[in-house]
Design a protein around this motif. Structure first.
Motif, PDB file in Angstrom:
ATOM      1  N   PRO A 520       0.840  -1.208   0.000  1.00  0.00           N
ATOM      2  CA  PRO A 520       0.000   0.000   0.000  1.00  0.00           C
ATOM      3  C   PRO A 520       0.870   1.251   0.000  1.00  0.00           C
ATOM      4  O   PRO A 520       1.937   1.278   0.613  1.00  0.00           O
ATOM      5  CB  PRO A 520      -0.790  -0.121   1.307  1.00  0.00           C
ATOM      6  CG  PRO A 520       0.076  -0.951   2.198  1.00  0.00           C
ATOM      7  CD  PRO A 520       0.780  -1.927   1.292  1.00  0.00           C
ATOM      8  N   LEU A 521       0.409   2.253  -0.693  1.00  0.00           N
ATOM      9  CA  LEU A 521       1.147   3.515  -0.712  1.00  0.00           C
ATOM     10  C   LEU A 521       1.241   4.087   0.690  1.00  0.00           C
ATOM     11  O   LEU A 521       2.298   4.573   1.117  1.00  0.00           O
ATOM     12  CB  LEU A 521       0.436   4.504  -1.653  1.00  0.00           C
ATOM     13  CG  LEU A 521       1.194   5.772  -2.049  1.00  0.00           C
ATOM     14  CD1 LEU A 521       2.488   5.425  -2.756  1.00  0.00           C
ATOM     15  CD2 LEU A 521       0.319   6.657  -2.931  1.00  0.00           C
ATOM     16  N   PHE A 522       0.114   4.015   1.435  1.00  0.00           N
ATOM     17  CA  PHE A 522       0.070   4.519   2.807  1.00  0.00           C
ATOM     18  C   PHE A 522      -0.624   3.487   3.701  1.00  0.00           C
ATOM     19  O   PHE A 522      -1.845   3.351   3.643  1.00  0.00           O
ATOM     20  CB  PHE A 522      -0.692   5.846   2.879  1.00  0.00           C
ATOM     21  CG  PHE A 522      -0.122   6.922   2.003  1.00  0.00           C
ATOM     22  CD1 PHE A 522       1.122   7.462   2.276  1.00  0.00           C
ATOM     23  CD2 PHE A 522      -0.817   7.374   0.890  1.00  0.00           C
ATOM     24  CE1 PHE A 522       1.664   8.444   1.469  1.00  0.00           C
ATOM     25  CE2 PHE A 522      -0.288   8.354   0.077  1.00  0.00           C
ATOM     26  CZ  PHE A 522       0.964   8.894   0.365  1.00  0.00           C
ATOM     27  N   PRO A 523       0.124   2.760   4.509  1.00  0.00           N
ATOM     28  CA  PRO A 523      -0.524   1.821   5.433  1.00  0.00           C
ATOM     29  C   PRO A 523      -1.449   2.524   6.422  1.00  0.00           C
ATOM     30  O   PRO A 523      -2.424   1.943   6.889  1.00  0.00           O
ATOM     31  CB  PRO A 523       0.661   1.168   6.159  1.00  0.00           C
ATOM     32  CG  PRO A 523       1.849   1.409   5.284  1.00  0.00           C
ATOM     33  CD  PRO A 523       1.592   2.701   4.585  1.00  0.00           C
ATOM     34  N   SER A 565       7.350  -0.920 -10.067  1.00  0.00           N
ATOM     35  CA  SER A 565       6.321   0.050 -10.445  1.00  0.00           C
ATOM     36  C   SER A 565       6.053   0.964  -9.267  1.00  0.00           C
ATOM     37  O   SER A 565       5.838   0.491  -8.144  1.00  0.00           O
ATOM     38  CB  SER A 565       5.038  -0.683 -10.857  1.00  0.00           C
ATOM     39  OG  SER A 565       3.996   0.245 -11.121  1.00  0.00           O
ATOM     40  N   LEU A 566       6.077   2.269  -9.525  1.00  0.00           N
ATOM     41  CA  LEU A 566       5.819   3.264  -8.489  1.00  0.00           C
ATOM     42  C   LEU A 566       4.820   4.290  -9.010  1.00  0.00           C
ATOM     43  O   LEU A 566       4.822   4.616 -10.211  1.00  0.00           O
ATOM     44  CB  LEU A 566       7.107   3.992  -8.093  1.00  0.00           C
ATOM     45  CG  LEU A 566       8.205   3.162  -7.442  1.00  0.00           C
ATOM     46  CD1 LEU A 566       9.458   4.021  -7.268  1.00  0.00           C
ATOM     47  CD2 LEU A 566       7.742   2.624  -6.100  1.00  0.00           C
ATOM     48  N   PRO A 567       3.951   4.810  -8.140  1.00  0.00           N
ATOM     49  CA  PRO A 567       3.091   5.917  -8.571  1.00  0.00           C
ATOM     50  C   PRO A 567       3.944   7.107  -8.993  1.00  0.00           C
ATOM     51  O   PRO A 567       5.060   7.303  -8.496  1.00  0.00           O
ATOM     52  CB  PRO A 567       2.274   6.230  -7.312  1.00  0.00           C
ATOM     53  CG  PRO A 567       2.369   5.018  -6.465  1.00  0.00           C
ATOM     54  CD  PRO A 567       3.705   4.420  -6.752  1.00  0.00           C
ATOM     55  N   LYS A 568       3.406   7.894  -9.878  1.00  0.00           N
ATOM     56  CA  LYS A 568       4.128   9.066 -10.353  1.00  0.00           C
ATOM     57  C   LYS A 568       3.824  10.280  -9.473  1.00  0.00           C
ATOM     58  O   LYS A 568       2.761  10.374  -8.869  1.00  0.00           O
ATOM     59  CB  LYS A 568       3.737   9.375 -11.800  1.00  0.00           C
ATOM     60  CG  LYS A 568       4.136   8.296 -12.796  1.00  0.00           C
ATOM     61  CD  LYS A 568       3.708   8.690 -14.211  1.00  0.00           C
ATOM     62  CE  LYS A 568       4.116   7.598 -15.204  1.00  0.00           C
ATOM     63  NZ  LYS A 568       3.707   7.948 -16.606  1.00  0.00           N
ATOM     64  N   THR A 569       4.781  11.181  -9.413  1.00  0.00           N
ATOM     65  CA  THR A 569       4.533  12.461  -8.752  1.00  0.00           C
ATOM     66  C   THR A 569       3.347  13.139  -9.438  1.00  0.00           C
ATOM     67  O   THR A 569       3.275  13.182 -10.671  1.00  0.00           O
ATOM     68  CB  THR A 569       5.780  13.345  -8.808  1.00  0.00           C
ATOM     69  OG1 THR A 569       6.811  12.713  -8.035  1.00  0.00           O
ATOM     70  CG2 THR A 569       5.500  14.725  -8.253  1.00  0.00           C
ATOM     71  N   ASP A 570       2.411  13.642  -8.640  1.00  0.00           N
ATOM     72  CA  ASP A 570       1.153  14.130  -9.228  1.00  0.00           C
ATOM     73  C   ASP A 570       0.546  15.195  -8.334  1.00  0.00           C
ATOM     74  O   ASP A 570       0.874  15.305  -7.148  1.00  0.00           O
ATOM     75  CB  ASP A 570       0.186  12.961  -9.377  1.00  0.00           C
ATOM     76  CG  ASP A 570      -0.923  13.241 -10.389  1.00  0.00           C
ATOM     77  OD1 ASP A 570      -0.919  14.341 -10.960  1.00  0.00           O
ATOM     78  OD2 ASP A 570      -1.774  12.358 -10.585  1.00  0.00           O
ATOM     79  N   SER A 571      -0.346  15.998  -8.913  1.00  0.00           N
ATOM     80  CA  SER A 571      -1.035  17.050  -8.158  1.00  0.00           C
ATOM     81  C   SER A 571      -2.464  17.198  -8.653  1.00  0.00           C
ATOM     82  O   SER A 571      -2.781  16.916  -9.818  1.00  0.00           O
ATOM     83  CB  SER A 571      -0.315  18.399  -8.301  1.00  0.00           C
ATOM     84  OG  SER A 571       0.950  18.362  -7.707  1.00  0.00           O
ATOM     85  N   ALA A 619      -8.918   9.669  -3.349  1.00  0.00           N
ATOM     86  CA  ALA A 619      -8.885   8.300  -2.835  1.00  0.00           C
ATOM     87  C   ALA A 619      -8.207   7.355  -3.825  1.00  0.00           C
ATOM     88  O   ALA A 619      -7.459   6.453  -3.427  1.00  0.00           O
ATOM     89  CB  ALA A 619     -10.295   7.821  -2.527  1.00  0.00           C
ATOM     90  N   LYS A 620      -8.472   7.565  -5.097  1.00  0.00           N
ATOM     91  CA  LYS A 620      -7.854   6.723  -6.126  1.00  0.00           C
ATOM     92  C   LYS A 620      -6.334   6.827  -6.067  1.00  0.00           C
ATOM     93  O   LYS A 620      -5.623   5.820  -6.150  1.00  0.00           O
ATOM     94  CB  LYS A 620      -8.372   7.133  -7.506  1.00  0.00           C
ATOM     95  CG  LYS A 620      -7.794   6.334  -8.657  1.00  0.00           C
ATOM     96  CD  LYS A 620      -8.364   6.817  -9.979  1.00  0.00           C
ATOM     97  CE  LYS A 620      -7.750   6.083 -11.153  1.00  0.00           C
ATOM     98  NZ  LYS A 620      -8.284   6.598 -12.451  1.00  0.00           N
ATOM     99  N   LYS A 621      -5.831   8.027  -5.908  1.00  0.00           N
ATOM    100  CA  LYS A 621      -4.382   8.220  -5.844  1.00  0.00           C
ATOM    101  C   LYS A 621      -3.816   7.672  -4.537  1.00  0.00           C
ATOM    102  O   LYS A 621      -2.718   7.101  -4.508  1.00  0.00           O
ATOM    103  CB  LYS A 621      -4.047   9.698  -6.018  1.00  0.00           C
ATOM    104  CG  LYS A 621      -4.415  10.244  -7.401  1.00  0.00           C
ATOM    105  CD  LYS A 621      -3.984  11.680  -7.570  1.00  0.00           C
ATOM    106  CE  LYS A 621      -4.421  12.224  -8.946  1.00  0.00           C
ATOM    107  NZ  LYS A 621      -3.846  11.431 -10.057  1.00  0.00           N
TER     108      LYS A 621
END
Length: 631
Positions: A520-523, A565-571, A619-621
């Motif tokens: 998970p990105l954030f536990p 695989s990592l999420p991309k920096t995003d805003s 939430a998706k991000k």
């Protein structure tokens, strides 16, 4: 009055079909069944004001349960020694309108209405929970009650329908002496009263029919700002020897102020203690802080509600001797103590709870006030006198941004308590995750919390002993825990903030598929629950709570694994808030920073759709995954 009661009987008789069936469910129009858990077939209420001190309330309702969601119906009402219940009864009919059973007054449960926070009240409730094995079924229930005291003074509104309730026919009649002054208005519906003069008395009757059910929608305003109602106010009232007026907020506030004490009423011992306590204070704020701490350390909150005690506080001497009081008594005590130090303090009558209700400055009536705090105008300070935990000048999220009535001898004045925005409500979570591919992983957590997010932790740290606090924290985390170590919750004494620290051992983290490890990105502290879509939403939306939530997490990558695989920096940027995600990969660790700000907002149903879409994207991000590949 005899004419009015006969009219109700005639109306009921006209609704009976030729076969003698009583309100068969088959007669309900399809339009009234949509979204309806209940259908009010007929309601007739008569409120008769005999004098500023006494009245009578007669009530009759016929309601059909459709069988959607709700499986029982509760018939009942509250009463007290001043407003006794003269009679109450109920009858139950099947879907075809045939009588199943009848209940008399003796069949109803009679229980104390003592609140969980109250030592004693003279309020009681007479109620009966009604169920039937087959739906739909219909309940007819009636009661008659004398009305005196606060119950008459407040003149409760006619709440025409609740959520998920449709109305076939209903009417409310108000009868009062012509010399009496009764003010009224209709909210959230366009109807006007029928006016008549009956035996020298004034009579108003409001009628409705064919009202479709209103759904309860998320992020909606307070129910009383949405649901149709007739609001009533008795300009002049009398409770025992006390005479008052609700002709305006000014007159009502002056009446309330007269129930509170000044420093002259303080016991001599209290006067001496306060003077000694404040003598060496550097300034006014320090004096206020010392007095507030004095009350927090010595007094506890216990409610006692008797007669006019719903409005009038117990004297400062009572609180001083017994070391407890309710919100009014403790606020009065703080007012008296501050007055000894020469500091003006004003009782502020407020509606405490999850939602704030709009208060119209031009129409004084029952505002649903249920709490009292203290306002210190000299320092623009607010004091929650029932809390032994909060720091000075912090009322808590359930009192924030509320319209209050300041009760002064010169008259009442409406004022708004400080709102809690993103600069007040924030949380900063720092997490270090040491991954162990062969077994348990470890998480080290430190969090700084302020405003609304910190309140639960402050309360838990105060109420729960060590083992119970650990168990509570484990339940809050919702992680596959093997153990929790070094848990510390440290509330800030002077600011509405708290620090949280702990180490956790996890039996697993994420999931695996072959050589891949999905994390998970954030536990912790990830956004997962989002507003429903509600494409056919009808109500405006209200989102008064703003906050900032920051997550900083470092994953220690175990030997033999690499990021695949990592999420991309995003805003994201919206008028409802902003979201920024930054991912910093490295050879031995991955650092992730996320900042979410949600702004206080509100607007039309269309605005709600945009708000819900923004939160779904957030939430998706937040629910994105990190994928590690075993080499």
């Amino acid at each position: 009055m005899r004419y009015l009661l006969c009219l109700s009987v005639v109306v009921a008789a006209c609704c009976l079909p030729a076969s003698g069936q009583f309100f068969p469910a088959s007669a309900i129009a399809d339009s009234l069944l949509t979204d309806a858990y209940y259908v009010i077939r007929e309601e007739a209420q008569v409120m008769e004001i005999k004098s500023p001190a006494e009245g009578t309330h007669r009530f009759r309702q016929v309601v059909t349960l459709t069988g959607k969601e709700k499986t029982t119906f509760t018939a009942g009402t509250s009463y007290d020694t001043e407003s006794p219940l003269l009679d109450i009864s109920a009858r139950v009919y099947d879907k075809n309108g045939a009588l199943i059973r009848a209940y008399k007054k003796a069949d109803f449960n009679d229980v104390s209405a003592v609140s969980s926070f109250s030592l004693y009240e003279d309020n009681r409730v007479k109620y009966l929970e009604i169920a039937h094995s087959e739906y739909p079924f219909t309940v007819e229930w009636t009661y008659e009650q004398k009305v005196k005291g606060i119950q008459l003074a407040l003149m409760p509104d006619w709440l025409i329908q609740d959520f998920f309730t449709s109305v076939e026919h209903a009417h409310f009649t108000l009868v009062f002496p012509k010399e009496a002054a009764v003010r009224h208005r209709v909210a959230n519906l366009a109807i006007v009263p029928e006016e008549a003069s009956v035996e020298g008395r004034q009579q108003y009757t409001w009628r409705v029919s064919g009202l479709k059910a209103i759904r309860e929608e998320a992020y909606a305003p307070h129910p009383k700002d949405v649901l149709p109602q007739v609001q009533l106010a008795l300009s002049n009232f009398q409770i025992g020897p006390y005479k008052g007026s609700m002709d305006s907020w000014e007159t009502f506030g002056r009446f309330i102020a007269g129930l509170y004490q000044g420093p002259a009423a303080a016991p001599l011992a209290l006067t001496e203690e306060i003077r000694a306590l404040t003598a060496t204070a550097a300034d006014r704020k320090e004096q206020i802080h010392r007095i507030y701490r004095y009350v927090q350390e010595r007094m506890r909150y216990v409610s006692v509600q008797l007669g006019i005690g719903g409005w009038q506080p117990f004297p400062s001497a009572y609180v001083y001797d017994n070391h407890f009081g309710d919100c009014k008594a403790l606020s009065n005590f703080v007012k008296v103590a501050l007055g000894i130090a020469g500091i003006q303090a004003i009782p502020a009558i407020i509606s405490n709870g999850d939602q704030s209700r709009a208060i119209d400055p031009a129409f004084a009536h029952d505002p649903g006030f249920n709490h009292v705090v203290i306002y210190v105008p000299e320092e623009d300070y607010w004091l929650e006198c029932t809390s032994n935990l909060y720091p000075p000048n912090y009322l808590g999220s359930s009192n924030a941004g509320r319209t209050v009535l300041l009760a002064t001898e010169k008259g009442g004045e409406l004022k708004t308590t400080p709102a809690l925005g993103p600069e007040d409500n924030w949380q900063e979570w720092t997490q270090a995750v040491m991954l162990n591919p062969e077994g348990n992983s470890t998480v080290q957590v430190r969090a700084q919390l302020a405003g609304e997010p910190h309140e639960t932790y402050r309360l838990a740290a105060h109420l729960l002993p060590g083992k119970e606090l650990d168990k509570w924290m484990q339940d809050e985390l919702k992680l596959p825990l093997l153990g929790l170590d070094s848990l510390q919750i440290e509330p800030n004494r002077d600011l509405p903030q708290a620090t949280l620290r702990f180490n956790a051992q996890l039996s697993r983290l994420g999931s695996r598929s072959g050589p891949r490890w999905f994390l998970p990105l954030f536990p912790l502290n990830a956004v997962s629950e989002v507003p429903a879509k509600q494409e056919d939403r009808k109500q405006p939306f209200s989102n008064p709570l703003g906050f900032v939530s920051t997550n900083r997490i470092t994953y220690q990558i175990p030997a033999g694994y690499r990021p695949e695989s990592l999420p991309k920096t995003d805003s994201l940027q919206s008028r409802f808030g902003s979201y920024h995600l930054e991912v910093r990969p490295g050879n031995a660790e991955i650092q992730i920073l996320r900042r979410l700000e949600r702004s206080p907002s509100g607007g039309s149903p269309e605005d709600y759709h945009a708000f819900a879409a923004f939160m779904r994207e957030v939430a998706k991000k937040d629910q994105a995954k990190i994928v590690l590949l075993k080499e």
